[in-house]
Motif scaffolding. Sequence first.
Motif, PDB file in Angstrom:
ATOM      1  N   MET A  90      -2.796  -4.000   1.325  1.00  0.00           N
ATOM      2  CA  MET A  90      -3.019  -2.567   1.616  1.00  0.00           C
ATOM      3  C   MET A  90      -2.218  -1.671   0.394  1.00  0.00           C
ATOM      4  O   MET A  90      -1.168  -2.123  -0.129  1.00  0.00           O
ATOM      5  CB  MET A  90      -2.290  -2.213   2.817  1.00  0.00           C
ATOM      6  N   LEU A  91      -3.071  -0.624   0.110  1.00  0.00           N
ATOM      7  CA  LEU A  91      -2.977   0.097  -1.177  1.00  0.00           C
ATOM      8  C   LEU A  91      -1.466   0.939  -0.351  1.00  0.00           C
ATOM      9  O   LEU A  91      -0.525   1.300  -0.967  1.00  0.00           O
ATOM     10  CB  LEU A  91      -3.888   0.916  -1.499  1.00  0.00           C
ATOM     11  N   LEU A  92      -1.892   1.533   0.804  1.00  0.00           N
ATOM     12  CA  LEU A  92      -0.790   2.757   1.240  1.00  0.00           C
ATOM     13  C   LEU A  92      -0.475   2.046   2.687  1.00  0.00           C
ATOM     14  O   LEU A  92      -1.540   1.915   3.455  1.00  0.00           O
ATOM     15  CB  LEU A  92      -1.306   4.030   1.120  1.00  0.00           C
ATOM     16  N   GLU A  93       0.930   1.819   2.888  1.00  0.00           N
ATOM     17  CA  GLU A  93       1.433   1.676   4.439  1.00  0.00           C
ATOM     18  C   GLU A  93       2.327   2.561   4.727  1.00  0.00           C
ATOM     19  O   GLU A  93       3.264   2.729   4.226  1.00  0.00           O
ATOM     20  CB  GLU A  93       1.751   0.248   4.145  1.00  0.00           C
ATOM     21  N   LEU A  94       1.520   3.261   5.811  1.00  0.00           N
ATOM     22  CA  LEU A  94       2.884   4.156   6.322  1.00  0.00           C
ATOM     23  C   LEU A  94       3.282   3.494   7.695  1.00  0.00           C
ATOM     24  O   LEU A  94       2.354   3.021   8.689  1.00  0.00           O
ATOM     25  CB  LEU A  94       2.078   5.480   6.943  1.00  0.00           C
ATOM     26  N   SER A  95       4.558   3.562   7.852  1.00  0.00           N
ATOM     27  CA  SER A  95       5.040   2.872   9.230  1.00  0.00           C
ATOM     28  C   SER A  95       6.072   3.573   9.936  1.00  0.00           C
ATOM     29  O   SER A  95       6.919   3.906   9.272  1.00  0.00           O
ATOM     30  CB  SER A  95       5.462   1.406   9.061  1.00  0.00           C
ATOM     31  N   ARG A  96       6.008   4.038  10.970  1.00  0.00           N
ATOM     32  CA  ARG A  96       6.812   4.846  11.871  1.00  0.00           C
ATOM     33  C   ARG A  96       7.300   6.044  11.060  1.00  0.00           C
ATOM     34  O   ARG A  96       8.343   6.134  11.265  1.00  0.00           O
ATOM     35  CB  ARG A  96       7.972   3.858  12.206  1.00  0.00           C
ATOM     36  N   ILE A  97       6.316   6.849  10.673  1.00  0.00           N
ATOM     37  CA  ILE A  97       6.887   8.095  10.069  1.00  0.00           C
ATOM     38  C   ILE A  97       7.032   8.960  11.058  1.00  0.00           C
ATOM     39  O   ILE A  97       6.273   9.121  11.964  1.00  0.00           O
ATOM     40  CB  ILE A  97       5.594   8.525   8.891  1.00  0.00           C
ATOM     41  N   SER A  98       8.196   9.646  10.902  1.00  0.00           N
ATOM     42  CA  SER A  98       8.559  10.754  11.804  1.00  0.00           C
ATOM     43  C   SER A  98       8.784  11.872  11.180  1.00  0.00           C
ATOM     44  O   SER A  98       9.624  11.576  10.053  1.00  0.00           O
ATOM     45  CB  SER A  98       9.804  10.148  12.883  1.00  0.00           C
ATOM     46  N   ALA A 153       4.885   2.663   1.925  1.00  0.00           N
ATOM     47  CA  ALA A 153       4.716   1.355   1.125  1.00  0.00           C
ATOM     48  C   ALA A 153       3.335   1.769   0.229  1.00  0.00           C
ATOM     49  O   ALA A 153       2.460   1.844   0.801  1.00  0.00           O
ATOM     50  CB  ALA A 153       5.039   0.226   1.613  1.00  0.00           C
ATOM     51  N   VAL A 154       3.721   1.537  -1.193  1.00  0.00           N
ATOM     52  CA  VAL A 154       2.472   1.570  -1.859  1.00  0.00           C
ATOM     53  C   VAL A 154       2.434   0.001  -2.295  1.00  0.00           C
ATOM     54  O   VAL A 154       3.322  -0.219  -3.186  1.00  0.00           O
ATOM     55  CB  VAL A 154       2.681   2.493  -2.951  1.00  0.00           C
ATOM     56  N   GLU A 155       1.301  -0.645  -2.346  1.00  0.00           N
ATOM     57  CA  GLU A 155       0.831  -1.825  -2.774  1.00  0.00           C
ATOM     58  C   GLU A 155       2.232  -2.778  -2.398  1.00  0.00           C
ATOM     59  O   GLU A 155       2.610  -3.538  -3.216  1.00  0.00           O
ATOM     60  CB  GLU A 155       0.456  -1.935  -4.108  1.00  0.00           C
ATOM     61  N   GLY A 156       2.743  -2.654  -0.938  1.00  0.00           N
ATOM     62  CA  GLY A 156       3.867  -3.428  -0.904  1.00  0.00           C
ATOM     63  C   GLY A 156       5.290  -3.239  -0.974  1.00  0.00           C
ATOM     64  O   GLY A 156       5.953  -3.351  -0.308  1.00  0.00           O
ATOM     65  N   ASP A 157       5.433  -2.222  -1.972  1.00  0.00           N
ATOM     66  CA  ASP A 157       6.787  -1.749  -2.301  1.00  0.00           C
ATOM     67  C   ASP A 157       6.976  -0.356  -1.807  1.00  0.00           C
ATOM     68  O   ASP A 157       6.276   0.448  -1.751  1.00  0.00           O
ATOM     69  CB  ASP A 157       6.732  -1.702  -3.723  1.00  0.00           C
ATOM     70  N   SER A 158       8.077  -0.472  -0.988  1.00  0.00           N
ATOM     71  CA  SER A 158       8.357   0.790  -0.411  1.00  0.00           C
ATOM     72  C   SER A 158       8.915   1.955  -1.540  1.00  0.00           C
ATOM     73  O   SER A 158       9.729   1.682  -2.377  1.00  0.00           O
ATOM     74  CB  SER A 158       9.532   0.419   0.591  1.00  0.00           C
ATOM     75  N   ALA A 183       4.498  11.508  -6.427  1.00  0.00           N
ATOM     76  CA  ALA A 183       3.269  11.044  -5.622  1.00  0.00           C
ATOM     77  C   ALA A 183       2.127  10.844  -6.828  1.00  0.00           C
ATOM     78  O   ALA A 183       1.722   9.784  -6.646  1.00  0.00           O
ATOM     79  CB  ALA A 183       2.809  12.141  -4.701  1.00  0.00           C
ATOM     80  N   ALA A 184       2.318  11.721  -7.833  1.00  0.00           N
ATOM     81  CA  ALA A 184       1.407  11.571  -8.923  1.00  0.00           C
ATOM     82  C   ALA A 184       1.649  10.247  -9.651  1.00  0.00           C
ATOM     83  O   ALA A 184       0.754   9.565 -10.082  1.00  0.00           O
ATOM     84  CB  ALA A 184       1.494  12.836  -9.914  1.00  0.00           C
ATOM     85  N   ALA A 185       2.923  10.018  -9.633  1.00  0.00           N
ATOM     86  CA  ALA A 185       3.409   8.709 -10.752  1.00  0.00           C
ATOM     87  C   ALA A 185       2.910   7.518  -9.843  1.00  0.00           C
ATOM     88  O   ALA A 185       2.686   6.515 -10.542  1.00  0.00           O
ATOM     89  CB  ALA A 185       4.906   8.798 -10.568  1.00  0.00           C
ATOM     90  N   LEU A 186       2.925   7.734  -8.296  1.00  0.00           N
ATOM     91  CA  LEU A 186       2.421   6.410  -7.828  1.00  0.00           C
ATOM     92  C   LEU A 186       0.898   6.399  -7.805  1.00  0.00           C
ATOM     93  O   LEU A 186       0.397   5.554  -6.908  1.00  0.00           O
ATOM     94  CB  LEU A 186       2.957   6.424  -6.444  1.00  0.00           C
ATOM     95  N   GLY A 187       0.089   7.436  -8.367  1.00  0.00           N
ATOM     96  CA  GLY A 187      -1.313   7.449  -8.223  1.00  0.00           C
ATOM     97  C   GLY A 187      -1.766   8.114  -7.251  1.00  0.00           C
ATOM     98  O   GLY A 187      -2.975   7.828  -6.560  1.00  0.00           O
TER      99      GLY A 187
END
Lengths: 421, 254
Positions: free
Chosen positions: B1-9, B60-65, B74-78
């Motif tokens: 997964m490119l972008l994974e959001l988990s339990r964002i509050s 997480a972007v490409e698995g790395d948090s 954000a721009a640096a992460l693409g």
Amino acid sequence: MSIDVKTRPGSGAERTGPARQVLDHARAYLSKVRSGEVGALPAVAGIIALCLFFGALDPVFLSVGNLANLFGQGAAVACIAMGLVFVLIIGEIDLSAGFTSGVCAAIMAVILTDLGLSWPVGIGAAVIAGTVIGLTLGALVVKLGIPSFVVTLAAFLAFQGLALIILKEGTNITIDNEFVKDIAGGNLSRSHGWLLLAVTVVVYAAVQLSRWRRRSGRGLVHDPLPVVITRIAALTGLLTATVFLLNLERSANPQLVSLTGVPIVVVLLGALFVVGSFVLHRTRFGRHLYAVGGNREAALRAGVAVDRVRISAFVICSGMAAVGGIVAASRAASVDPNTGGSNVLLLSVGAAVIGGASLFGGKGTVRAALLGGAVVAIINNGMGLMGLSAGVRFAVTGLVLLLAAGVDAMSRGQGRLFGRH
Amino acid sequence: MLLELSRISKSFGPVEVLSEVDLSIDAGEVCALVGDNGAGKSTLVKCIAGIHAIDSGTIAVEGDSHEIGSPRDAAALGIEVVYQDLALCDNLDVVENMFLGREKLRGVVLDDDAMEQLAAETLESLAVRTIRNLRQTVASLSGGQRQTVAIAKAVLWNSRLVILDEPTAALGVAQTRQVLELIRRLADQGLAVLYISHNLNDVFAVADRIAALYLGRMAAVLDAADTTQSQVVELITSGRSNGLGITDSNGVQP
């Protein structure tokens, strides 16, 4: 409504002849004018019309002596107008530019005449004073958020007083320094004039041709070669004619005193024009100036250092005003409390707007300020020759400014039909 | 997964705007984010874009948090966002707008040729045929063309995730279709696209998956192919639909 002037390798550009390219170029230009991007057109048309008009009324207007005179008369206003363009582009105004020039001229006069120091000190102090004034104005507008109209209106009043104080309640200080007097009063020798012409033309041609080669080589949008060559030839012709005319004897009594050569102030204006245009069109700072004037929010989101760009515009404006003040002092060979006062500011704003800068921001070039300055100078000069009173001159200059602002507003309206804002 | 959001509050004071939101977006897919006004769509986007800091959860972007503290992060992460109000300068031309703030230089001089070439290549790669002259001012462009420029600007920076906030809200029928086609092409080129819209026709026309937010909670993330419009409408308006959607702690739909 847009005409495709883009040529790409293999897209048929090679197959179309140069005549066709020139035609396309002309059509693209026409459609640009029709959609409201008139650029320098009104100012150039105005200069030609005014020259014909005044020349027909009084042959003296077209004499060589008067041509040289025009540069001297218009130089100070043109300098201030070139600086004002930077502030107009970001959508602000500097009403104090006229008296800024007066204050800086007064500082220079005191240093040169009262303190008896050398000209580098005097000129340097004047320019530094202008820079400091610009920094202060800019900081007040940008950091405190006071509208530039109010800040510079206050400065307009304050600097008028400051000039009086520096000049000890209104004395007139004479400037004896030959170097300073030569800025607006001196001429180049004939040979130096020709040399300068040669260098200018060669550099211009080299820049234009290399740009053309680079862009056509990469397959980018470029003007057809005949247009580029015509442009070089036109500039060469115009400059050659100017240098030739200015190199003629224009003294009324040549045995007594010889008066020939290109006025030094022309070189100064030319140099400021080249540097100013370079900054506006070829540097990141210039690009950001236009961006801030076009849409400040967008510039901010794109990472432009908006505050720094805006303050810099005020610094440049006041710095150029200082140069204008030095030129004015040099021409009059003296400084009094009215230097940079009366209508100097209004003529400068008028020059910038007549040339095509917009009071709404986002638009304007240094070239526009020069052309507009020429229009203003020609009107004043021509009507002076006709013996018209100052009252009539003011009224006519006002009407011309109104006309120019009208053209600006109308071109915006015209543009809106095509989706401009 | 490119972008994974988990339990964002995320809360603003006492108001919980986002509550344990999960969402993942893969490269090459268009994920539509739908929800009523106040459901938390904009807040979620601003959390991803680095404008708001999240209270809890991980991005997480490409698995790395990663911690995304500013738009620059954000721009640096693409991750690039195309906002609703476009943020283009009318008085600059297409190339100048695309490179605004990130101009290419040769020494101190702007490298306009390189920028123009890169802009042309980018538009070419997106198969944009509607903008012919890159040197015309943005003011002379139509709404659809402007949107195209704004999107192309976001793609220019080796971005991996493009977030579009109501890109078709102000457009006519033909222009909407052009922009939707463009969005589809972004995904086909391997970018992840998060597409926010109120218009379900547009959503179904372009999206691979549909994520429905309801009052700050993720009601459901569905495959567009297995879903009907009425199901999505129910999810948007009540948070549940036929066994889908939000359940209480006992697994019963409230």
